[in-house]
Write a protein that holds these residues in place. Structure first.
Motif, PDB file in Angstrom:
ATOM      1  N   GLU A  43      36.524  40.848  46.756  1.00  0.00           N
ATOM      2  CA  GLU A  43      37.537  41.382  45.847  1.00  0.00           C
ATOM      3  C   GLU A  43      37.521  40.504  44.592  1.00  0.00           C
ATOM      4  O   GLU A  43      37.328  39.293  44.693  1.00  0.00           O
ATOM      5  N   ALA A  44      37.705  41.136  43.423  1.00  0.00           N
ATOM      6  CA  ALA A  44      37.757  40.364  42.178  1.00  0.00           C
ATOM      7  C   ALA A  44      39.097  40.629  41.496  1.00  0.00           C
ATOM      8  O   ALA A  44      39.679  41.700  41.653  1.00  0.00           O
ATOM      9  N   SER A  45      39.581  39.639  40.754  1.00  0.00           N
ATOM     10  CA  SER A  45      40.798  39.855  39.954  1.00  0.00           C
ATOM     11  C   SER A  45      40.636  39.174  38.603  1.00  0.00           C
ATOM     12  O   SER A  45      39.886  38.205  38.479  1.00  0.00           O
ATOM     13  N   VAL A  46      41.352  39.710  37.600  1.00  0.00           N
ATOM     14  CA  VAL A  46      41.416  39.030  36.300  1.00  0.00           C
ATOM     15  C   VAL A  46      42.872  38.690  36.005  1.00  0.00           C
ATOM     16  O   VAL A  46      43.783  39.439  36.357  1.00  0.00           O
ATOM     17  N   HIS A  47      43.061  37.539  35.345  1.00  0.00           N
ATOM     18  CA  HIS A  47      44.408  37.041  35.051  1.00  0.00           C
ATOM     19  C   HIS A  47      44.522  36.826  33.545  1.00  0.00           C
ATOM     20  O   HIS A  47      44.313  35.708  33.049  1.00  0.00           O
ATOM     21  N   PRO A  48      44.812  37.894  32.807  1.00  0.00           N
ATOM     22  CA  PRO A  48      44.882  37.794  31.340  1.00  0.00           C
ATOM     23  C   PRO A  48      46.227  37.225  30.883  1.00  0.00           C
ATOM     24  O   PRO A  48      47.167  37.167  31.670  1.00  0.00           O
ATOM     25  N   PRO A  49      46.324  36.852  29.615  1.00  0.00           N
ATOM     26  CA  PRO A  49      47.634  36.507  29.050  1.00  0.00           C
ATOM     27  C   PRO A  49      48.583  37.715  29.148  1.00  0.00           C
ATOM     28  O   PRO A  49      48.127  38.858  29.207  1.00  0.00           O
ATOM     29  N   PHE A  50      49.882  37.455  29.145  1.00  0.00           N
ATOM     30  CA  PHE A  50      50.873  38.527  29.312  1.00  0.00           C
ATOM     31  C   PHE A  50      50.680  39.669  28.317  1.00  0.00           C
ATOM     32  O   PHE A  50      50.857  40.838  28.660  1.00  0.00           O
TER      33      PHE A  50
END
Ligand code: PGA
Length: 273
Positions: free
Chosen positions: A51-58
């Protein structure tokens, strides 16, 4: 507390996770380009169980959410932080329910940069972690030692204390929904990752400590995911993920380039299947 993530816990499955922490990089237009290109690179490729996730700025999250959905890109939406309260007079803050409403699945809590620059304490990190769980999302709790603590032989002690104060009083079932990222501070952004055997030893210690304090700890140990973070690249992800207690990676710099992030995801899937 919420129920998202129960599937992993109930089946005792430790699904490998490759999480991309963008930190304060990429505006919403750049973000759309990056996730679109990651999507093109993953299209038709076999990610196996990874599984992959991205954590961008709000400010990017809504744009990234619609891009991931519209193009059916197999990447989960993440955030880098949230406030511990659900609402109220907290100027400039973003709450867990706001993130849950956007379809966020994973929220990083207690990253060392927030502990250092925003003065976040273990106690505050614990409150944020509970807010994430309360709203059905999964926290990625970061722990790790400084170079001085490592040199003094205090790694286990530092990590035990960070874990105990963040997880105190949670049931084993809740602990199993927390993803814990071991991020030695000296490895973050340095180009020098921890050796894979050292990462393994600390990951095993984390699994034991995190689950030992929960009343139903045995179930937790089989389900809890432990990641390694700090200078992860496509070149070292294979070694790290071949360790039995390392269930994924938290990637900073190398997640900003679509080619390197996709290569890390696909490299992980080649190792874990
Ligand atoms: P890095 O950052 O991959 O750039 O070392 C990792 C992190 O801080 O999560």
């Amino acid at each position: 507390m919420g129920t998202a993530g129960h599937e992993e816990v109930l089946q005792g499955v430790r699904r490998p996770l490759v999480a991309g922490n963008w930190k304060m990089n990429l505006d919403h237009l750049e973000a759309v380009r990056v996730v679109s290109e990651v999507g093109l690179r993953l299209h038709g490729e076999d990610m196996g169980s990874v599984e992959a996730s991205v954590h961008p700025p709000f400010t990017d999250i809504r744009s990234v959410q619609t891009t991931l959905e519209d193009r059916t890109i197999p990447v989960a939406l993440g955030a880098q932080d949230c406030h511990q309260e659900d609402r109220g007079a907290f100027t400039g803050e973003v709450s867990a329910p706001m993130l849950a409403r956007l379809g966020v699945r994973y929220v990083i809590v207690g990253h060392s940069e927030r502990r250092r620059y925003q003065g976040e304490t273990d106690e505050l990190v614990g409150l944020k972690l509970r807010a994430v769980l309360r709203h059905g999302m999964m926290p990625i709790l970061c722990v790790g030692e400084t170079a001085a603590q490592r040199d003094a032989g205090a790694t286990s002690e530092v990590i035990s204390s960070q874990l105990k104060s963040a997880l105190d009083g949670l049931s084993g079932q809740h602990v199993a929904r927390v993803v814990i990222a071991y991020e030695p501070l000296w490895a973050i952004g340095s180009g020098t990752p921890a050796g894979s055997e050292d990462a393994q030893a600390v990951a095993r210690h984390i699994r034991q400590i995190a689950c030992a304090q929960a009343p139903d700890g045995t179930e937790c140990a089989g389900a809890l995911r432990v990641l390694y973070g700090g200078s992860v690249t496509a070149g070292n992800v294979g070694d790290l993920l071949s360790q039995p207690d390392v269930d994924g990676v938290l990637v900073g710099g190398a997640s900003l380039e679509p080619a390197s992030f996709a290569e890390i995801i696909l490299g992980a899937s080649r190792v874990v299947g």
